[in-house]
Design an enzyme around this catalytic site. Structure first.
Site, PDB file in Angstrom:
ATOM      1  N   ASP A  67       1.906  12.702  -7.421  1.00  0.00           N
ATOM      2  CA  ASP A  67       1.119  13.881  -7.047  1.00  0.00           C
ATOM      3  C   ASP A  67       1.982  15.055  -6.609  1.00  0.00           C
ATOM      4  O   ASP A  67       3.184  14.921  -6.376  1.00  0.00           O
ATOM      5  CB  ASP A  67       0.117  13.515  -5.933  1.00  0.00           C
ATOM      6  N   ASN A 136      -6.989   6.389   5.300  1.00  0.00           N
ATOM      7  CA  ASN A 136      -8.382   6.305   4.831  1.00  0.00           C
ATOM      8  C   ASN A 136      -8.497   5.503   3.529  1.00  0.00           C
ATOM      9  O   ASN A 136      -9.520   5.547   2.863  1.00  0.00           O
ATOM     10  CB  ASN A 136      -8.956   7.716   4.629  1.00  0.00           C
ATOM     11  N   HIS A 138      -6.652   5.985   0.829  1.00  0.00           N
ATOM     12  CA  HIS A 138      -6.333   6.696  -0.423  1.00  0.00           C
ATOM     13  C   HIS A 138      -5.065   6.121  -1.059  1.00  0.00           C
ATOM     14  O   HIS A 138      -4.188   5.600  -0.387  1.00  0.00           O
ATOM     15  CB  HIS A 138      -6.275   8.216  -0.240  1.00  0.00           C
ATOM     16  N   GLU A 143      -8.920  10.354  -2.847  1.00  0.00           N
ATOM     17  CA  GLU A 143      -9.572  10.182  -1.553  1.00  0.00           C
ATOM     18  C   GLU A 143     -10.841   9.326  -1.713  1.00  0.00           C
ATOM     19  O   GLU A 143     -11.308   9.112  -2.834  1.00  0.00           O
ATOM     20  CB  GLU A 143      -9.945  11.562  -0.989  1.00  0.00           C
TER      21      GLU A 143
HETATM   22  C1  F6R Z   1       2.388  10.263  -1.743  1.00  0.00           C
HETATM   23  C2  F6R Z   1       1.049   9.712  -1.879  1.00  0.00           C
HETATM   24  C3  F6R Z   1       0.237   9.296  -0.706  1.00  0.00           C
HETATM   25  C4  F6R Z   1       1.014   8.551   0.364  1.00  0.00           C
HETATM   26  C5  F6R Z   1       0.108   8.166   1.542  1.00  0.00           C
HETATM   27  C6  F6R Z   1       0.904   7.512   2.665  1.00  0.00           C
HETATM   28  O1  F6R Z   1       2.944  10.590  -3.004  1.00  0.00           O
HETATM   29  O2  F6R Z   1       0.596   9.625  -2.965  1.00  0.00           O
HETATM   30  O3  F6R Z   1      -0.827   8.500  -1.139  1.00  0.00           O
HETATM   31  O4  F6R Z   1       1.587   7.390  -0.196  1.00  0.00           O
HETATM   32  O5  F6R Z   1      -0.530   9.299   2.026  1.00  0.00           O
HETATM   33  O6  F6R Z   1       1.774   8.462   3.202  1.00  0.00           O
HETATM   34  P1  F6R Z   1       2.895   8.037   4.259  1.00  0.00           P
HETATM   35  O7  F6R Z   1       3.833   7.140   3.517  1.00  0.00           O
HETATM   36  O8  F6R Z   1       3.570   9.331   4.640  1.00  0.00           O
HETATM   37  O9  F6R Z   1       2.214   7.360   5.371  1.00  0.00           O
END
Ligand code: F6R
Length: 242
Positions: A67, A136, A138, A143
């Site tokens: 992303d 959450n 995701h 989401e």
């Molecule tokens: C990042 C992504 C997100 C993260 C998730 C966890 O490219 O796609 O889904 O993997 O938000 O983020 P952290 O590792 O910062 O807790």
């Protein structure tokens, strides 16, 4: 789902690093799907170290990131282009032209989503996808409520994601509210998936991922439907799982 329980973040990172190294050794021209965020940082450090020592080479590897924020230039310190460059690509022997991320400043985002989805397909699809987990549930920026068959899309970020990611910005108002993300459908096409999870703040989401109902309300629960998923998670994250 195979679940590997580690004692802490360091061990999770080490095991993830070894798994990726084995995969690259088995297939030098592997297509890796990569994630940003705090979770994979330790894995990237370990891969960099092993690359420096000549134990693994990324010369033939192709990468696709999950992303990118909409509106951030690749040079912006909070963009995922910048994150990947600083935390991984500039330290290893990968060829720049083989690293791919969605374009967060495209003129036409519908075209950009199609381009990215087709690019992945044209290169033969993703062999090994690394994922982190949102509090959450995701995965990438899909989401709660995202369709399980979604392709690469433009999405609005949930409030929980804006709150969680505000730590990287000067203020929450600076966090972009939209992103381009590989869809759940795109992610599920990967031949193998590794989900990395660390810390108590992820415990509830991880329990739902593993034992909860498979529902679009918890995007990560879709992983129960994939035939080759390994979860590498530390004790704190697995606190609610027997
Ligand atoms: C990042 C992504 C997100 C993260 C998730 C966890 O490219 O796609 O889904 O993997 O938000 O983020 P952290 O590792 O910062 O807790």
């Amino acid at each position: 789902m195979k679940i590997i329980r580690t004692k802490d973040y360091a061990e999770m990172s080490q095991l993830a690093c070894e798994h990726v190294m084995d995969a690259v050794k088995n297939k030098a021209d592997i297509n890796l799907g990569l994630a940003t965020g705090s979770t994979p940082e330790g894995m990237y450090e370990c891969l960099i170290e092993n690359n420096k020592q000549g134990k693994v080479s990324f010369k033939k590897v192709t990468t696709f990131n999950l992303d990118e924020y909409i509106g951030l230039e690749p040079e912006h310190p909070n963009s995922y282009h910048y994150f990947m460059e600083e935390n991984f690509f500039k330290h290893i022997d990968i060829q720049a032209e083989n690293t791919h991320l969605p374009n967060g400043i495209a003129d036409d985002f519908e075209k950009e989503c199609l381009r990215y989805e087709k690019l992945i397909e044209s290169k033969g699809g993703i062999d090994l996808q690394i994922l982190g987990l949102g509090t959450n549930g995701h995965i990438a920026f899909n989401e709660p409520g995202s369709k399980f068959d979604s392709p690469t899309s433009i999405v609005d970020l949930a409030q929980a994601t804006l709150d969680a990611n505000a730590r990287f910005f000067d203020s929450i108002e600076d966090v972009p509210t939209q992103a381009v993300t590989m869809g759940i459908g795109s992610i599920m096409k990967a031949r193998e998936i590794i989900l990395l999870v660390s810390g108590e703040s992820k415990a509830e989401a991880l329990a739902k991922t593993i034992n909860g109902e498979v529902t679009e309300d918890v995007p990560s629960s879709v992983l129960q439907n994939h035939s080759n998923v390994t979860i590498i998670a530390d004790e704190a994250a697995l606190k609610l799982v027997e």
